[in-house]
Design an enzyme around this catalytic site. Structure first.
Site, PDB file in Angstrom:
ATOM      1  N   ASP A   1       0.812  -1.220   0.000  1.00  0.00           N
ATOM      2  CA  ASP A   1       0.000   0.000   0.000  1.00  0.00           C
ATOM      3  C   ASP A   1       0.842   1.266   0.000  1.00  0.00           C
ATOM      4  OD1 ASP A   1      -2.558  -0.952  -0.043  1.00  0.00           O
ATOM      5  OD2 ASP A   1      -2.752  -1.085   2.129  1.00  0.00           O
TER       6      ASP A   1
HETATM    7  C1  BGC Z   1      -2.708  -3.777   4.646  1.00  0.00           C
HETATM    8  C2  BGC Z   1      -2.495  -4.688   3.474  1.00  0.00           C
HETATM    9  C3  BGC Z   1      -1.243  -4.328   2.762  1.00  0.00           C
HETATM   10  C4  BGC Z   1      -0.056  -4.286   3.707  1.00  0.00           C
HETATM   11  C5  BGC Z   1       1.206  -3.823   3.046  1.00  0.00           C
HETATM   12  C6  BGC Z   1      -1.487  -3.764   5.508  1.00  0.00           C
HETATM   13  O1  BGC Z   1      -1.629  -2.835   6.499  1.00  0.00           O
HETATM   14  O2  BGC Z   1      -3.822  -4.212   5.374  1.00  0.00           O
HETATM   15  O3  BGC Z   1      -3.595  -4.625   2.616  1.00  0.00           O
HETATM   16  O4  BGC Z   1      -1.034  -5.266   1.754  1.00  0.00           O
HETATM   17  O5  BGC Z   1      -0.337  -3.427   4.775  1.00  0.00           O
HETATM   18  O6  BGC Z   1       1.178  -2.499   2.695  1.00  0.00           O
END
Ligand code: BGC
Length: 810
Positions: A483
């Site tokens: 993200d």
């Molecule tokens: C989110 C995921 C994401 C991960 C890496 C998490 O906090 O829930 O959807 O893939 O972070 O960024």
């Protein structure tokens, strides 16, 4: 240092020191009514949705930490204490907290008086039951007072924390007998109220917070408790609470138990009222009646235990390694159920008001949960798919109560659609239920737009090929799994959200090698599904796209020693030896390895070696290296974190299993196991003081080697780490994999393991699978017999109900 120990026979973690390095919590309820409870009784409850139906209030990030909860206070001759140590913090003579499967028992004692509270949410019940037992262990008579306490939340947990000009005037309660009813806003559009009862006559009560505490007192010294005297306050506005007072006398050796019920009721519109302004209490009283004796409570507690016995019996391992068995048989599976229920919404790191259910998160959670209750997985898949758009794109998150997509975050995370494929195929492989594919599922929850779930999978697959960049690799969109890799964001404004801001998109060349690997793997998965359905042409079409992508990765995604991570907006490499920082990343290497891209050419082996050399560390594999030491506007949030934390070179426990699986793809069981062991809670327990968060569940992140304090973990419980580690250990290391028409046995273990046994329930039959490893191999099934009959290969076709013995030799 440890703060407790595992009691595997009871499936409990026993905390013996209340001053854990962070609140160590547990979850109650798996259906509609949920509670979070810490080892000192902090936490809160909600019905279905932690944002919209918050029942009790919680104060996040407070001083002291973990403020607010389901507290009991005891006043014996002016000595005031709580069985969970907090909130009074009066030194106790003994303390113990047992976190078990959906229940928590907290026991404390002081001056020969022992108080134990069992907290749980009975099955099929919209209430939390608290069984309080008081024992006089001294040799003299004891007289004392007990006060219960909860603080009501005004339902919408977000509004509850901000709109005080309104909030302070809305609170309303009713008190009848030993029950306090919280009915704020019931008069208007709400059809729900909450209640808190005890199954005994009370000496008094309090429902107004200021009266209970006194305006300037904290949770540790409520005025009512200190004075030992209630004023029987009835809240009008301000902050409604519920506290019962019991006056007790216990003979030497005597004990007494009381049942408290904290419940939630929804009434149909035409049955809201009993009389003018008096709420219809019938449904609440019915629940209270169901738990009005100790026997009834114990019965329903035993039902809960039996429920968990059954859930945890689907896959069990006997490996001779108690830490491994404990994770596989108990805690990892338990965490998978919790992530299934909560996605990323409510924990001590997620406020419950921000994120709802994540599209990619919830799909991933299914791979660790589906064997427990396939029917619930089925329902979840339909809910998730209903938030998809016609073109295959999808809302990144949705709200559990409304099941509607969250507009604030919107769409545009280009890995999202592909997760629906693995969620769905995992379900079919477990259950054999292909009918789910014919289920009509709407787009964006719009009635009339329904298409089969299979069609949703097709548009998921196509979404990737409709969004390819200049190298024929998938465009990343706002971000892929990571993200925080925001390649179109270019944010210079601290008030902008990295996740939702796209300051540049037109002409973007930002491509993701992580999605490329994922596409190859799940594209094949999709093609195989098509073949099973007799859709040969569609399968061929899919496989053609998969090979194009494979070629694109080999041609444009290989950096010489490992896979690139991405191309940025302008088409520059990310995760390349040419970069000054962030030369190598875990995600693309994990995914391309899992997809076996360039396996024969030795690319997977090289990539995994590079990961081992550059990313592995004492506490696990970091996400990237070198960590970013400055802000790169073209990369976004990832470079906003200090080195070693979160997506900037933290150990993201979520994606360590991708490397474990990548190692098993090439038969390196020793390395896969080494990675597994490093981040496994049963192992990190030994350094709890450093690790900080609960030693019985995974955390999302452990600070990486570049961090100030490597090894310190954060964000426990709600993370895809649970499902992925479970998937890696059970299906790739222990190697028992459900498939469309049977089980595949393909362990990949350290050479010095002599063997292990897995008991697997699968579609009505029980398989006892005994693996032996006489020659010290890491992988490769040499011989497999089923009920005494030698089978070719390593596939066990589905068998009739009953017990079956499978002997496997590596
Ligand atoms: C989110 C995921 C994401 C991960 C890496 C998490 O906090 O829930 O959807 O893939 O972070 O960024």
């Amino acid at each position: 240092m440890q703060y407790g120990y595992f009691d595997d026979a009871n499936r409990e973690y026993v905390i013996t020191n209340p001053q854990t390095p962070w609140p160590w919590i547990n979850y109650l309820g798996t259906e509609d009514f949920f509670s979070l409870i810490s080892n000192t009784a902090g936490g809160y409850s909600f019905y279905k949705d932690a944002k919209f139906r918050r029942i009790t209030r919680y104060r996040y990030n407070n001083v002291p930490m973990d403020s607010g909860g389901k507290y009991f206070y005891i006043n014996e001759d002016g000595t005031v204490w709580s069985p969970g140590w907090k909130p009074c913090k009066t030194p106790l003579d003994s303390y113990e907290c047992r976190h078990g499967m959906n229940y928590t028992k907290i026991k404390g004692s002081k001056n020969g008086l022992e108080a134990e509270v069992l907290y749980f949410v009975p099955l099929k019940t919209k209430a939390e039951v608290q069984l309080l037992t008081l024992r006089n262990t001294s040799s003299t008579v004891k007289t004392f007072k007990v006060f219960s306490f909860v603080e009501w939340c005004l339902w919408n947990a977000a509004a509850d924390m901000e709109n005080f000009q309104r909030n302070f005037s809305t609170g309303e309660v009713e008190v009848q007998g030993s029950v306090v009813y919280h009915k704020t806003e019931y008069k208007e559009r709400r059809d729900h109220y909450a209640y808190y009862s005890v199954n005994a006559p009370i000496a008094g009560f309090e429902t107004d917070r200021e009266t209970f505490f006194g305006l300037y007192n904290g949770f540790d010294e409520p005025q009512t408790v200190l004075e030992g005297q209630t004023r029987n306050s009835v809240a009008h506005g301000w902050s409604p609470v519920a506290s019962h007072c019991l006056e007790l006398e216990l003979q030497a050796g005597e004990s007494k138990s009381f049942v408290f019920v904290l419940g939630y009721v929804e009434n149909p519109q035409d049955q809201k009222w009993e009389s003018k302004n008096i709420i219809n209490k019938k449904p609440a009283l019915e629940v209270i009646d169901k738990f009005d004796t100790i026997e009834k409570v114990i019965d329903s507690f035993n039902e809960l235990k039996a429920y968990w016995d059954k859930l945890l019996s689907v896959y069990t391992v006997d490996s001779g390694n108690e830490k491994l068995d404990r994770m596989v048989n108990i805690w990892n599976q338990y965490q998978c159920m919790i992530t299934f229920c909560f996605s990323r919404s409510a924990s001590f790191f997620e406020s419950g008001i921000g994120r709802g259910m994540g599209f990619r998160d919830s799909n991933q959670d299914l791979i660790g949960f589906v064997h427990q209750i396939p029917e619930r997985a089925r329902e979840r898949i339909i809910d998730i798919a209903s938030t998809q758009f016609q073109d295959g794109g999808c809302y990144h998150q949705y709200q559990p109560l409304t099941k509607k997509g969250n507009n604030e975050i919107g769409q545009g995370f280009n890995d999202d659609p592909l997760w629906l494929i693995i969620g769905t195929t995992s379900y079919i492989k477990e259950s054999g239920d292909f009918s789910i594919l014919e289920e009509p599922v709407p787009f964006d929850n719009e009635p009339g737009t329904e298409k089969s779930l299979f069609h949703h999978l097709t548009v998921s697959f196509d979404h990737v090929i409709h969004h390819l960049g200049p190298h024929g690799l998938p465009l990343i969109g706002r971000a892929d799994w990571n993200d925080c890799l925001n390649l179109n964001c270019f944010s210079n404004d601290p008030n902008e959200s990295f996740q939702t801001t796209e300051n540049k998109t037109a002409g973007s060349k930002a491509e993701s090698l992580m999605i490329a690997g994922q596409f190859v793997l799940y594209g094949r998965e999709y093609a195989e599904l098509c073949l099973r359905l007799g859709k040969k042409e569609e399968a061929e079409r899919a496989l053609k796209e998969v090979s194009k992508m494979t070629e694109a990765v080999i041609k444009h995604g290989w950096d010489g020693e490992w896979f690139l991570r991405a191309y940025d907006f302008d088409g520059n490499k990310i995760g390349s030896n040419e970069n000054e920082e962030g030369k190598i990343f875990i995600e693309s290497n994990g995914w391309c390895a899992m997809a076996g891209i360039g396996l024969e050419a030795g690319m997977v082996g090289k990539a995994m070696d590079a990961v081992n050399e550059k990313l592995d560390s004492e506490h696990g594999i970091v996400l990237n290296n070198p960590a970013f030491t400055k802000y790169y506007i073209e990369y976004g949030e990832i470079s906003s974190y200090p080195p070693g934390y979160k997506e900037n070179a933290g150990i993201f426990c979520h994606n360590n299993p991708w490397i474990m699986i990548g190692e098993t793809i090439q038969g390196r069981g020793d390395r896969a196991w080494e990675y597994y062991r490093k981040i496994s809670p049963a192992y990190t327990e030994a350094h709890s003081e450093l690790h900080k968060v609960e030693p019985y569940v995974y955390a999302q992140m452990i600070a990486g080697k570049d961090a100030f304090r490597p090894g310190e973990a954060k964000n426990s419980w709600l993370t895809g780490t649970a499902a992925w580690n479970y998937y890696a250990i059970t299906q790739y290391i222990l190697g028992i994999k459900p498939d469309y028409d049977g089980l595949i046995v393909n362990p990949c273990i350290p050479a010095d393991w002599k063997g292990f046994t897995v008991n697997r329930k699968f579609r009505g039959a029980n398989y006892e699978i005994r693996i032996s490893n006489p020659d010290g191999r890491m992988s490769g099934v040499r011989k497999l017999t089923l009920d005494g009959i030698l089978l070719e290969g390593n596939h066990i076709p589905c068998q009739p109900n009953g017990d079956h013995l499978v002997l496997v030799e590596l």
